[in-house]
Write a protein that holds these residues in place. Structure first.
Motif, PDB file in Angstrom:
ATOM      1  N   LEU A  62     -28.186 -38.213 -30.140  1.00  0.00           N
ATOM      2  CA  LEU A  62     -29.236 -37.285 -30.770  1.00  0.00           C
ATOM      3  C   LEU A  62     -30.246 -36.957 -29.783  1.00  0.00           C
ATOM      4  O   LEU A  62     -30.654 -37.854 -29.159  1.00  0.00           O
ATOM      5  CB  LEU A  62     -29.872 -37.919 -32.204  1.00  0.00           C
ATOM      6  CG  LEU A  62     -31.121 -37.305 -32.466  1.00  0.00           C
ATOM      7  CD1 LEU A  62     -30.746 -35.909 -33.384  1.00  0.00           C
ATOM      8  CD2 LEU A  62     -31.696 -38.178 -33.468  1.00  0.00           C
ATOM      9  N   GLN A  63     -30.545 -35.744 -29.577  1.00  0.00           N
ATOM     10  CA  GLN A  63     -31.483 -35.072 -28.420  1.00  0.00           C
ATOM     11  C   GLN A  63     -32.611 -34.325 -29.358  1.00  0.00           C
ATOM     12  O   GLN A  63     -32.364 -33.532 -30.212  1.00  0.00           O
ATOM     13  CB  GLN A  63     -30.826 -34.491 -27.442  1.00  0.00           C
ATOM     14  CG  GLN A  63     -30.075 -35.290 -26.567  1.00  0.00           C
ATOM     15  CD  GLN A  63     -29.157 -34.526 -25.455  1.00  0.00           C
ATOM     16  OE1 GLN A  63     -29.261 -33.261 -25.605  1.00  0.00           O
ATOM     17  NE2 GLN A  63     -28.730 -34.882 -24.767  1.00  0.00           N
ATOM     18  N   ILE A  64     -33.613 -34.419 -29.011  1.00  0.00           N
ATOM     19  CA  ILE A  64     -34.813 -33.533 -29.380  1.00  0.00           C
ATOM     20  C   ILE A  64     -34.987 -32.564 -28.537  1.00  0.00           C
ATOM     21  O   ILE A  64     -35.016 -32.622 -27.269  1.00  0.00           O
ATOM     22  CB  ILE A  64     -36.087 -34.353 -29.347  1.00  0.00           C
ATOM     23  CG1 ILE A  64     -36.113 -35.503 -30.204  1.00  0.00           C
ATOM     24  CG2 ILE A  64     -37.297 -33.229 -29.968  1.00  0.00           C
ATOM     25  CD1 ILE A  64     -35.662 -35.249 -31.935  1.00  0.00           C
ATOM     26  N   VAL A  65     -34.424 -31.066 -28.961  1.00  0.00           N
ATOM     27  CA  VAL A  65     -34.545 -30.115 -28.068  1.00  0.00           C
ATOM     28  C   VAL A  65     -35.889 -29.217 -28.193  1.00  0.00           C
ATOM     29  O   VAL A  65     -36.365 -28.320 -27.370  1.00  0.00           O
ATOM     30  CB  VAL A  65     -33.455 -28.941 -28.115  1.00  0.00           C
ATOM     31  CG1 VAL A  65     -32.150 -29.922 -28.168  1.00  0.00           C
ATOM     32  CG2 VAL A  65     -33.436 -28.721 -29.826  1.00  0.00           C
ATOM     33  N   ASP A  66     -36.838 -29.593 -29.095  1.00  0.00           N
ATOM     34  CA  ASP A  66     -38.187 -29.041 -29.334  1.00  0.00           C
ATOM     35  C   ASP A  66     -38.702 -29.773 -30.342  1.00  0.00           C
ATOM     36  O   ASP A  66     -38.467 -30.494 -31.100  1.00  0.00           O
ATOM     37  CB  ASP A  66     -37.893 -27.603 -29.925  1.00  0.00           C
ATOM     38  CG  ASP A  66     -39.323 -26.744 -29.690  1.00  0.00           C
ATOM     39  OD1 ASP A  66     -40.110 -27.092 -28.842  1.00  0.00           O
ATOM     40  OD2 ASP A  66     -39.610 -25.506 -30.497  1.00  0.00           O
ATOM     41  N   LYS A  67     -40.241 -29.743 -29.999  1.00  0.00           N
ATOM     42  CA  LYS A  67     -41.146 -30.516 -31.180  1.00  0.00           C
ATOM     43  C   LYS A  67     -42.473 -29.932 -30.924  1.00  0.00           C
ATOM     44  O   LYS A  67     -42.809 -28.964 -30.070  1.00  0.00           O
ATOM     45  CB  LYS A  67     -41.138 -32.084 -30.734  1.00  0.00           C
ATOM     46  CG  LYS A  67     -42.016 -32.068 -29.332  1.00  0.00           C
ATOM     47  CD  LYS A  67     -41.901 -33.588 -28.668  1.00  0.00           C
ATOM     48  CE  LYS A  67     -42.779 -33.660 -27.433  1.00  0.00           C
ATOM     49  NZ  LYS A  67     -42.829 -35.245 -27.244  1.00  0.00           N
ATOM     50  N   GLY A  68     -43.354 -30.233 -32.142  1.00  0.00           N
ATOM     51  CA  GLY A  68     -44.573 -29.438 -32.108  1.00  0.00           C
ATOM     52  C   GLY A  68     -45.429 -29.993 -33.331  1.00  0.00           C
ATOM     53  O   GLY A  68     -44.956 -30.955 -33.987  1.00  0.00           O
ATOM     54  N   VAL A  69     -46.310 -29.776 -33.407  1.00  0.00           N
ATOM     55  CA  VAL A  69     -47.452 -29.975 -34.359  1.00  0.00           C
ATOM     56  C   VAL A  69     -48.017 -28.553 -35.089  1.00  0.00           C
ATOM     57  O   VAL A  69     -48.334 -27.741 -34.431  1.00  0.00           O
ATOM     58  CB  VAL A  69     -48.613 -30.844 -34.013  1.00  0.00           C
ATOM     59  CG1 VAL A  69     -49.619 -31.193 -35.167  1.00  0.00           C
ATOM     60  CG2 VAL A  69     -48.203 -31.973 -33.256  1.00  0.00           C
ATOM     61  N   VAL A  70     -48.199 -28.757 -36.418  1.00  0.00           N
ATOM     62  CA  VAL A  70     -48.758 -27.558 -36.931  1.00  0.00           C
ATOM     63  C   VAL A  70     -49.829 -28.013 -37.669  1.00  0.00           C
ATOM     64  O   VAL A  70     -49.871 -28.997 -38.539  1.00  0.00           O
ATOM     65  CB  VAL A  70     -47.641 -26.906 -38.180  1.00  0.00           C
ATOM     66  CG1 VAL A  70     -48.210 -25.860 -38.868  1.00  0.00           C
ATOM     67  CG2 VAL A  70     -46.276 -26.356 -37.484  1.00  0.00           C
ATOM     68  N   SER A  71     -50.923 -27.419 -37.555  1.00  0.00           N
ATOM     69  CA  SER A  71     -52.307 -27.605 -38.027  1.00  0.00           C
ATOM     70  C   SER A  71     -53.169 -26.529 -37.978  1.00  0.00           C
ATOM     71  O   SER A  71     -53.050 -26.005 -36.884  1.00  0.00           O
ATOM     72  CB  SER A  71     -52.816 -28.911 -37.446  1.00  0.00           C
ATOM     73  OG  SER A  71     -54.116 -29.213 -38.280  1.00  0.00           O
ATOM     74  N   PRO A  72     -53.885 -25.974 -38.970  1.00  0.00           N
ATOM     75  CA  PRO A  72     -53.819 -26.434 -40.403  1.00  0.00           C
ATOM     76  C   PRO A  72     -52.416 -26.054 -41.021  1.00  0.00           C
ATOM     77  O   PRO A  72     -52.075 -24.981 -40.629  1.00  0.00           O
ATOM     78  CB  PRO A  72     -54.924 -25.823 -40.972  1.00  0.00           C
ATOM     79  CG  PRO A  72     -55.177 -24.691 -40.225  1.00  0.00           C
ATOM     80  CD  PRO A  72     -54.864 -25.073 -38.840  1.00  0.00           C
TER      81      PRO A  72
END
Length: 116
Positions: free
Chosen positions: A43-53
């Motif tokens: 398993l690999q993370i190919v993208d990540k992020g935070v959504v706020s608000p």
């Protein structure tokens, strides 16, 4: 009924532990029709992020990995749903509120695994 679990050699000359999706013969199933393969890249993370608000519904552009990727979602305050419209576009939807004192940020992680 087809064989769905195999420990040993598949028709592709791979050795390992394999479990296929319902209706697919584990000995000949394509990689995309396996639920488990010890030969699949981890398993690999190919993208990540935070959504706020986090508003009630908003778009998430996904990296093009050739299929709808499995996305891991984490939000302490809201229950979150994800609806795919294509391989590269999905929509977050905010549901029940668990309490104003909780963090409302949505953390997402796009994986290299296909969804569904």
């Amino acid at each position: 009924m087809v064989d769905r679990v195999l420990v040993g050699k598949r028709s592709t000359n791979e050795f390992g532990l394999f479990v296929s999706k319902a209706g697919f013969d584990v000995t000949t199933a394509l990689e995309s029709n396996l639920l488990l393969s010890t030969n699949t890249s981890t398993l690999q993370i190919v993208d990540k992020g935070v959504v706020s608000p986090l508003i009630s519904e908003q778009a998430l552009v996904l990296p093009d990995v050739g299929f709808k990727p499995f996305v891991i979602l984490n939000c302490a305050r809201y229950q979150i749903g994800l609806r795919y419209t294509s391989n590269t576009l999905a929509y977050f939807r905010r549901f029940s509120d668990r309490g104003a004192s909780l963090n409302a940020n949505l953390y997402y992680y796009v994986t290299n695994l296909p969804w569904g």
